[in-house]
Motif scaffolding. Sequence first.
Motif, short mmCIF file in Angstrom:
data_model
loop_
_atom_site.label_atom_id
_atom_site.label_comp_id
_atom_site.label_asym_id
_atom_site.label_seq_id
_atom_site.Cartn_x
_atom_site.Cartn_y
_atom_site.Cartn_z
N ILE A 94 0.83 -1.22 0.00
CA ILE A 94 0.00 0.00 0.00
C ILE A 94 0.86 1.26 0.00
CG2 ILE A 94 -2.05 -1.06 1.02
CD1 ILE A 94 -1.25 0.22 3.70
N LEU A 95 2.07 1.16 0.54
CA LEU A 95 2.97 2.33 0.54
C LEU A 95 3.28 2.82 -0.86
CD1 LEU A 95 5.52 1.50 3.35
CD2 LEU A 95 4.08 3.54 3.19
N ILE A 135 -5.47 5.05 1.28
CA ILE A 135 -4.34 4.22 1.72
C ILE A 135 -4.46 4.01 3.24
CG2 ILE A 135 -1.82 4.12 1.96
CD1 ILE A 135 -2.74 3.76 -0.93
N ALA A 150 -4.85 0.57 5.38
CA ALA A 150 -4.01 0.25 6.54
C ALA A 150 -4.88 -0.06 7.75
CB ALA A 150 -3.07 1.42 6.85
N ALA A 151 -5.96 0.71 7.92
CA ALA A 151 -6.83 0.56 9.10
C ALA A 151 -7.41 -0.85 9.21
CB ALA A 151 -7.95 1.60 9.05
N ILE A 152 -7.67 -1.48 8.07
CA ILE A 152 -8.22 -2.84 8.14
C ILE A 152 -7.12 -3.90 7.99
CG2 ILE A 152 -10.50 -2.15 7.31
CD1 ILE A 152 -9.59 -3.52 4.58
N GLY A 153 -5.89 -3.43 8.00
CA GLY A 153 -4.78 -4.39 8.05
C GLY A 153 -4.29 -4.87 6.70
N ARG A 154 -4.77 -4.22 5.63
CA ARG A 154 -4.31 -4.62 4.30
C ARG A 154 -2.92 -4.06 4.03
NH1 ARG A 154 -7.84 -6.96 0.26
NH2 ARG A 154 -6.18 -6.33 -1.15
N GLY A 155 -1.95 -4.93 3.86
CA GLY A 155 -0.59 -4.48 3.58
C GLY A 155 -0.34 -4.32 2.09
#
Lengths: 401, 401
Positions: free
Chosen positions: A32-33, A166, A170-175
């Motif tokens: 996601i970065l 983004i 991240a909040a739901i843990g998707r990397g």
Amino acid sequence: MRPLKDLIPFEDALRIATDLVRPIRRTETMPILDASRRVAAEDVRAMIDVPSADRAAMDGYAVVSRDTVRATRSRPMLLRRLEVLRAASRPKKRVIKGTCSEVATGSTLPPGADAVVRVEDTDREGDRVEVFAAVRRGHHVAARGSDIRRGSTIVRAGEWLTPAKIGALAAIGRGRVRTFARPRVSILATGDEVVPPGRSLRLGQVYDINSNTIASVVRENGGEPVHLGRVTDRLGPLLAALRKGLASDLVVCSGGSSVGEKDIVVDAVRSLGDVLFHGIAVKPGKPTALARVDGKPVLGMPGFPTSCLSNCYVLLAPMLRRMARLPPDTRTIVEAPLAVPLIRTPGRMEFHTVRIEQGKAVPAFKESSAITSMAHADGYIEIPAEVERLEQGQKVRVVLF
Amino acid sequence: MRPLKDLIPFEDALRIATDLVRPIRRTETMPILDASRRVAAEDVRAMIDVPSADRAAMDGYAVVSRDTVRATRSRPMLLRRLEVLRAASRPKKRVIKGTCSEVATGSTLPPGADAVVRVEDTDREGDRVEVFAAVRRGHHVAARGSDIRRGSTIVRAGEWLTPAKIGALAAIGRGRVRTFARPRVSILATGDEVVPPGRSLRLGQVYDINSNTIASVVRENGGEPVHLGRVTDRLGPLLAALRKGLASDLVVCSGGSSVGEKDIVVDAVRSLGDVLFHGIAVKPGKPTALARVDGKPVLGMPGFPTSCLSNCYVLLAPMLRRMARLPPDTRTIVEAPLAVPLIRTPGRMEFHTVRIEQGKAVPAFKESSAITSMAHADGYIEIPAEVERLEQGQKVRVVLF
């Protein structure tokens, strides 16, 4: 040497060009970065609630709200502190009538508690906590799932991934996230006289300007340039280079910085596929061709650097953004009065470059062959085909580069 | 637990923050292909004329202009063709009275010739060329140096390299250019409860949202994020991480997505340097601190993801753009009427997120702890500190994300 005969209106050329391209279907998965300002290629559903449990939204004390009903500063309610919770703590004790637990913002709410009293509304000595204000059920609590509910869709395929999206991933843990690939654009400069910058120049040679400007515009409109280098004006090598270029999603040829009519490119693409137009009633940028070869668009750009770059902005960029599934161009537009009258021969739509000087738009166009027509300008104004004259002081809309 | 006491007005915080940072002085040299939208760190002077010789600006015939004075369609002037020049050719023959050489656009003008007659204004049988129109000296000729004169400055240090300026660099043969380095930004998430996306979550843990949103905003404002990872809330490890972070040009800490007041970060930076402010009269984003440590700015962001990201847009981005020497933010602004009245407690300037729905601005703010306050919004409106109420239908300026 065949002069162009049938020019099509710019609006028609733009429509044909954007109709020809298809949004990219290829996808790629990335951290996601790296996905900021890319386009999502999947619907992303939350597999967890955010927050994943009821949490304190303030620093203070987790309480049973009923306990606080009559609390005021003059008649505080006294509670016994059970434990001290930090944001990462797991609560060990149940809060019951007459008790509380100290919480930090983000602490999981202990069982039994249903509200948080802010630290500002309390006083404490050891484990004796005085509460000065009433709170209602749910007060200063971020309820489980109140930000994102499990099962809800937080990103949809086709959406542009802003920093906030983004953040939601991240909040739901998707990397990682699947995004649409960037359209690959083969860039080809034709002309025996064209030399890459960095080498020295012999008489009759010119530096390759267009490959560089095309690549810049491709990059800033979501594409990935693939440089095929320079090719001689002869048909054989040109056909070979074009076939190689067709491995990409789009091919852009330019006639070096000198060939005006570029028949050779048109002849080459005609032998490979269909020429959709050749010649646009636009200034600069008239000798421009568009073809479809093996279902892929091949854009033949003028050799003159300003003609080529102007068309990159007004024709290639919209094609690319549609392929890349990006929102329409967000180039900044400013309004300014014209510093001088602008008189012209009507007939072709014109993208006339201007400088902004002391708040006024000063015409900056020299000639199509001069890159400084654009490099020494701040943007361009659009003049409809039929207009003969713009008045001094007339407000114009300047699209900034 | 120490509640914030003295909030400074947002405008003051912004001024202190942008005054604290210095434009980057580090430079790096790169291929011009990679330099688009970077900032030049050198004045670039042309070492050649562009064009490097007089060149034909049209396909046609290079002539002695005096020969054509009386030429008309009914009484053409007859000239003898000496040679055929392509764009890359070196002329071998001198054009004299009664002769001409065929030229392509870009051909070096042969000696003796001083103008070009367009192919449209001629007819040819073998080497006999009929000229139908008079041309004056210099007509359809791009004179040596008319685009860029040798010795002139085409790019100045501090200028933003647009595609056209990349084109100008190419035109004079520059393959590489020196640009200012991107500011490096160390990003640090504090909090025992913070876990990187991609892992599974235990009770009391939350995913690290802020490192991802900060990095996204850093990238799109000309910076280069350096991820220092997550650090526990204890002073020792935090000090060690901060010292490491000071190798960059700017350090941004965030309290994970949960710690509201972040005293620990402020305590840490206070022990290392000067705290310039702690607490801004802004909503969201109040518990924000700025310090100077070893001459470098350390920004302590709130842990709440929307507070952090909002401050990234309104505080961090201007700091970064000044460091990166970029023009002020060119985020798109749209005007829209408010869909509903917006009533609020005055006292803090507010950046209130909105969605655009059917042309109207619909308030989208939930709470500072909810990333969806921003992820489900299209932009934000700025509400001055003293304003209590915005009316339904009132035009607002929405800054798009």
